[in-house]
Scaffold this active site. Structure first.
Site, short mmCIF file in Angstrom:
data_model
loop_
_atom_site.label_atom_id
_atom_site.label_comp_id
_atom_site.label_asym_id
_atom_site.label_seq_id
_atom_site.Cartn_x
_atom_site.Cartn_y
_atom_site.Cartn_z
N ASP A 500 9.98 -11.33 -4.73
CA ASP A 500 10.44 -10.80 -6.01
C ASP A 500 11.86 -10.28 -5.89
O ASP A 500 12.30 -9.88 -4.83
CB ASP A 500 9.53 -9.64 -6.46
CG ASP A 500 8.16 -10.13 -6.88
OD1 ASP A 500 8.03 -11.35 -7.14
OD2 ASP A 500 7.23 -9.31 -6.94
N ASP A 502 13.10 -7.51 -6.48
CA ASP A 502 13.12 -6.05 -6.58
C ASP A 502 13.16 -5.46 -5.17
O ASP A 502 13.27 -6.18 -4.19
CB ASP A 502 11.90 -5.54 -7.36
CG ASP A 502 10.59 -5.96 -6.71
OD1 ASP A 502 10.63 -6.50 -5.58
OD2 ASP A 502 9.53 -5.78 -7.33
N ASP A 504 10.87 -3.97 -3.29
CA ASP A 504 9.78 -4.39 -2.41
C ASP A 504 10.02 -5.79 -1.88
O ASP A 504 9.79 -6.08 -0.71
CB ASP A 504 8.45 -4.36 -3.17
CG ASP A 504 7.81 -2.98 -3.11
OD1 ASP A 504 8.32 -2.13 -2.35
OD2 ASP A 504 6.81 -2.77 -3.83
#
Ligand code: 0RA
Length: 636
Positions: A500, A502, A504
């Site tokens: 992803d 993001d 994380d």
């Protein structure tokens, strides 16, 4: 032309030694490797190396490298000055000979020498040939001598232009833009990095970089030489014992070694021959390793730390957590190996072994506190090695059957040809599901990873083997790991990390990269590793839609098509895309964007991984704070 005259007038036996400069302009790549930015900077190294040689010979301690606003580079030193008297073989001045005659080998009859630049020392005449204009000033014997050249050809004879109380040489050159078509602009940062290394390698030399184009300047002076280098390399580490340093000549080989241990598991041993980095190692490194292993074993045995007769520390044990710089100088080094960067000269092995062993034993005897902590460290490494081997044997035995079967999580592709097969490592089960439905089944395999994988920078190999996620990955790749790693068994020639966009996702990606860097570096080196680039937004206007991959693109399209904010869809995760969208934007070979992971600068990457993933907290905090603003773009 002066060069032609030389060969005609001074007999056939000189022809092998003396050659005109025409071949250099015809095939510059043969002399400086390439005519891109690398080749351009090669010109600077070539001229600076000659001044460094004068410093190594003990006659010069200050070198100025100046980048002028008119595109020229000049290098000044306070050495003896290149001799301007008539050279007996060529009948012209030594200065002119040096700058206009291609050297076969690089050694010269008039007492010239060549220690540095063992790999690239092609001579200043090559730089001259590839410059529209070159000028030389020599301060010597109370006078200033001057000569000018155009494309390597002297404009007139060397002439006296004044009086001088100092000695030294200045060479100024203008790189020829018909040769260096890509760029003739010298890069300040590249030069600073190179000069830092050269300054470490030549103790007591002062290197000044003056950039008149930008008014920037940089001074390098390291009193400690390679000892300062070891301190620099260990600046983010928790160190063990004091820094060892020794310097001695043996059988015409000058040997300089500095080292210090730290708490890392990996080692960082950097070797140089005549100031040129030898990443492939060679006899000097072999001598160092043999000497180190023998000396530590002897010391530990003498002190009663190694008790049993057959108990021995291996080389692997004694280099764990070691930072070392080995710098040797010898005449006429022999290189072998694919890139001709592996030292083959046999005399280097014995010289390094004997000089280093003797001095390192003295160090251990004279500094018992350092010795004690070093022995504790290497003993721990030995214990861990034995424990890890036992654990690994057990795990491998247990795995023996499992190795046969691919992990259930893996949705394999039908092709068995690695060169056309791709493995997508996907974050999370839901994105894994979309990828599995959207993929090209023939060529694309999907391995979903759940949650965080292990931080492999800190974990030992036995732990890594026991981690389910990593185990799945290793089995899917087919290469095995550690001593049994075999790159030829790799089942996919494209391994794509798809996480992803993001924090994380960035973390998982960094963990995976750490794993590959540490344990499967060949996969990175081989160019098999990629990072997928999923879109950040989907913009819709009426029936038309666009996927955009960065903020700039977003702004551009929004302005162009007057899209209102409520239309804009931001993808929080891969899982939000349906299989068709994931295929179209991220997996379709005809449309997708991918970053190929490479090690442009292995040392930098290594440092970065240590800061981000290592055991020391302070440097990580410092790094993150200093980069807080740019951390969003943390694309390793
Ligand atoms: C050989 C002999 C002498 C000087 C040099 C080389 C020399 C070469 C370069 C290249 C750049 N800077 C340099 N500085 C000196 C002189 C020997 C003598 O004076 O006896």
């Amino acid at each position: 032309m002066a060069n032609t005259k030389t060969t005609q007038d001074y007999g056939a036996d000189n022809i092998q030694v003396l050659e005109g400069l025409e071949p250099v302009r015809k095939r510059p790549g043969m002399y400086i490797g390439s005519t891109d930015e690398r080749g351009l900077h090669h010109l600077v190294w070539e001229i600076v190396d000659n001044s460094i040689d004068e410093a190594i010979a003990g006659h010069c301690n200050i070198i100025d490298i100046t980048f002028h606003s008119d595109g020229a580079c000049s290098v000044s030193d306070n050495g003896r000055g290149i001799p301007t008297g008539i050279h007996s073989k060529t009948g012209v001045s030594a200065l002119e000979t040096t700058l206009t005659v291609l050297h076969a080998g690089g050694k010269f009859g008039w007492g010239g020498y060549k220690v540095s630049g063992g790999l690239h020392g092609v001579g200043s005449s090559v730089v001259n040939a590839l410059s529209t204009k070159m000028e030389a000033w020599v301060h010597r014997e109370g006078k200033i001598f001057y000569q000018e050249y155009k494309q390597g050809v002297p404009v007139e004879n060397v002439k006296e232009i004044g009086k001088s109380k100092i000695t030294g040489t200045t060479i100024k050159f203008y790189p020829d833009d018909t040769i260096f078509k890509i760029s003739t602009k010298f890069d300040y940062k590249t030069v600073v990095a190179r000069m830092r290394q050269q300054a470490y390698l030549t103790k007591g030399i002062q290197l000044n970089i003056i950039d008149e184009r930008t008014d920037k300047n940089y001074k390098f002076y390291f009193e400690g030489g390679i000892k300062s280098y070891v301190n620099f390399l260990n600046k983010n580490e928790s160190t063990i014992g004091r820094v060892f340093y020794s310097e001695k000549d043996k059988n015409d080989v000058s040997v300089e070694v500095s080292l210090q241990y730290n708490r890392e598991f990996s080692n960082n041993i950097i070797a140089f021959v005549n100031n040129v980095h030898t990443p492939e190692g060679g006899t000097h490194l072999t001598g160092f390793r043999t000497g180190l292993t023998r000396t530590i074993n002897k010391y530990a045995r003498d002190k009663g730390i190694l008790k049993e007769k057959d108990q021995n520390l291996t080389n692997e044990d004694v280099i764990e957590g070691m930072t070392a710089v080995i710098s040797i100088k010898l005449e006429d080094p022999q290189f072998e190996g694919q890139t001709k960067s592996k030292l083959g000269s046999t005399e280097a092995r014995g010289a390094v072994d004997s000089v280093f062993s003797e001095k390192f034993m003295e160090f251990l005897e004279e500094d018992p506190r350092s010795a004690k902590s070093i022995i504790e460290k290497v003993n721990l490494a030995a214990k861990a090695r034995l424990a890890a081997r036992a654990a690994r044997d057990t795990v491998i035995r247990k795995w023996a059957l499992e190795w046969m079967t691919l992990p259930g999580k893996l949705s394999d592709c039908s092709s068995k040809d690695p060169s056309v097969s791709e493995l997508y490592i996907v974050e999370g089960d839901s994105a894994g599901g979309s990828a599995k439905q959207g993929r090209d089944r023939e060529h694309q395999a999907i391995l979903p990873l759940r949650g965080k994988i292990l931080n492999t920078e800190q974990a030992r190999i036995d732990k890594i083997f026991a981690n389910e996620q990593i185990k799945n990955l290793i089995i899917a790749l087919g290469t095995s790991i550690g001593e049994t790693f075999d790159a030829s068994k790799l089942r996919y020639h494209r391994i794509v990390i798809m996480t992803d966009a993001d924090v994380d996702g960035a973390h998982i990606r960094t963990l995976l990269l750490t794993f590959f860097f540490r344990y499967m570096k060949e996969i990175v080196d081989g160019g098999y590793l990629y990072i997928a680039q999923p879109p950040l937004y989907k913009l819709t206007k009426g029936k038309q839609s666009w996927y955009v991959f960065n903020e700039e693109e977003k702004v551009k399209i929004i302005e162009e098509y007057a899209i209102t904010w409520e239309n804009i869809q931001r993808y929080k995760g891969l899982g939000e895309m349906n299989p068709e969208q994931l295929w179209e934007t991220t997996m379709d070979p005809a449309e997708r964007k991918m970053y190929k992971v490479g090690i442009e600068d292995a040392q930098k990457a290594d440092e970065m991984f240590k800061v981000l993933m290592g055991g020391e907290v302070a440097p990580r905090r410092k790094f993150i704070q200093s980069r807080a603003k740019s951390v969003k773009n943390l694309d390793v």
